[in-house]
Every structure is written in structure tokens, then in C-alpha cells.
Design an enzyme around this catalytic site. Structure first.
Site, mmCIF file in Angstrom:
data_model
loop_
_atom_site.group_PDB
_atom_site.id
_atom_site.type_symbol
_atom_site.label_atom_id
_atom_site.label_comp_id
_atom_site.label_asym_id
_atom_site.label_seq_id
_atom_site.Cartn_x
_atom_site.Cartn_y
_atom_site.Cartn_z
ATOM 1 N N ASP A 30 75.884 25.964 -49.807
ATOM 2 C CA ASP A 30 75.656 27.383 -50.120
ATOM 3 C C ASP A 30 76.863 28.178 -49.619
ATOM 4 O O ASP A 30 77.315 27.986 -48.490
ATOM 5 C CB ASP A 30 74.356 27.863 -49.450
ATOM 6 N N GLN A 93 63.915 35.385 -55.409
ATOM 7 C CA GLN A 93 64.761 34.368 -56.047
ATOM 8 C C GLN A 93 65.876 35.125 -56.763
ATOM 9 O O GLN A 93 65.607 36.039 -57.552
ATOM 10 C CB GLN A 93 63.970 33.518 -57.057
ATOM 11 N N HIS A 99 66.303 25.813 -57.108
ATOM 12 C CA HIS A 99 67.121 25.254 -56.029
ATOM 13 C C HIS A 99 66.306 25.190 -54.750
ATOM 14 O O HIS A 99 65.562 26.104 -54.425
ATOM 15 C CB HIS A 99 68.407 26.057 -55.808
#
Ligand code: AMP
Ligand code: ZN
Length: 139
Positions: A30, A93, A99
Site C-alpha cells: 500500500d 471503500q 482488496h
């Protein structure tokens, strides 16, 4: 899906820091990590959320999460790790391609926001009624 940022990552059209992949899933770092080691696991086939993803891809995500979680423990020795996955704008989200977040936390890291909810006793009648509705809807 054409305008999906994670589909572009799968296709290599935009860069990512890849950690693991197999024929169904990809794990990558990330780029706005909540903690050191914050990793995302996605299906290679586009699916927005838990309602859209196939059972096969979800199974592959689960298997990959075990592999990557084990590797995070070996590599980083965190004190704990949150596994989080958001479905829908209503729960923030942001990227609408399924994910799973793996968020390791060292003892010295700040508390993770999603693990800090307060426990308050619920209404047992409502809990039973709601659980009944959900179990009756299982196909
Ligand atoms: P959410 O949809 O709220 O569960 O979170 C989306 C996550 O995707 C955030 O943690 C972002 O930092 C992450 N993210 C967005 N774009 C990228 C990218 N190009 N590479 C890696 N991570 C990303
Ligand atoms: Zn996508």
C-alpha cells in the site's frame, strides 16, 4: 475493468511494489501505509467487493493471505496484525476493486483506528432476531 486503478496494477500499466502473486491473486505494498508493511491482496479478475468476487477467487485470497501473513511475521515480527476489508462507499471503500488489507502493528505504533471500537452490551432480542434473519437467508 478499464478505469480501475487496481486492474491497471494487475496489467502492469501503472507501477506497484509487488510482494506475491499467483494465477488468481496479487499482493502489493500500500502506497499510503498505515504502518510499515501495510500490504494489499487483490484478485486479478475485477470484482468490486465481497458480493461480486467469485468463491474461487475469495478462496485464493484467503490462501494468499496466510502465505503473506506468515511472511510478514517472519520479516517484520510485528506485535499483531489487523486484516481488514471494506465493502461499499458507506464504510469508506475508496478503490472499488476488492482488496484485503494486511496491517501489521509494532508495539510502538499508534493504535489502529479500526481496532479501537468500544464494547457496549447489545439488545439481546435484536441480536437474536437479526442473527435469525441472516441464518435464514443463507443459501
Ligand atoms: P480502501 O478502499 O479504503 O479499503 O483503501 C484503498 C487503499 O488502496 C488505500 O489504503 C490506498 O492507500 C491504497 N492505494 C490506492 N492506490 C494505490 C496504488 N496505486 N498502489 C498501492 N496502494 C494504493
Ligand atoms: Zn479492477
Amino acid at each position: 475493468m478499464q478505469d480501475c486503478i487496481f486492474c491497471k496494477i494487475v496489467k502492469g500499466e501503472i507501477p506497484s511494489i509487488r510482494i506475491y502473486e499467483d494465477d488468481r491473486v496479487l499482493a502489493f505494498a500500500d502506497i499510503n501505509p498505515i504502518t510499515t508493511g501495510h500490504t494489499l491482496i487483490i484478485p486479478k479478475a475485477h470484482a468490486a467487493d465481497i458480493w461480486e468476487i467469485s468463491a474461487e477467487d475469495l478462496t485464493a485470497i484467503a490462501a494468499a493471505s496466510k502465505k503473506v501473513a506468515d511472511a510478514i511475521r517472519t520479516a517484520l515480527a510485528p506485535a499483531g496484525m489487523a486484516v481488514a476489508q471494506l465493502n461499499g462507499r458507506a464504510v469508506n471503500q475508496v478503490v472499488m476493486h476488492y482488496h484485503m488489507h494486511l496491517i501489521p502493528r509494532r508495539e510502538e505504533d499508534p493504535e489502529l483506528p479500526m481496532t479501537a471500537w468500544e464494547l457496549k452490551p447489545g439488545d439481546m432480542d435484536l441480536i437474536r432476531q437479526t442473527a435469525g434473519k441472516i441464518s435464514a437467508a443463507i443459501g
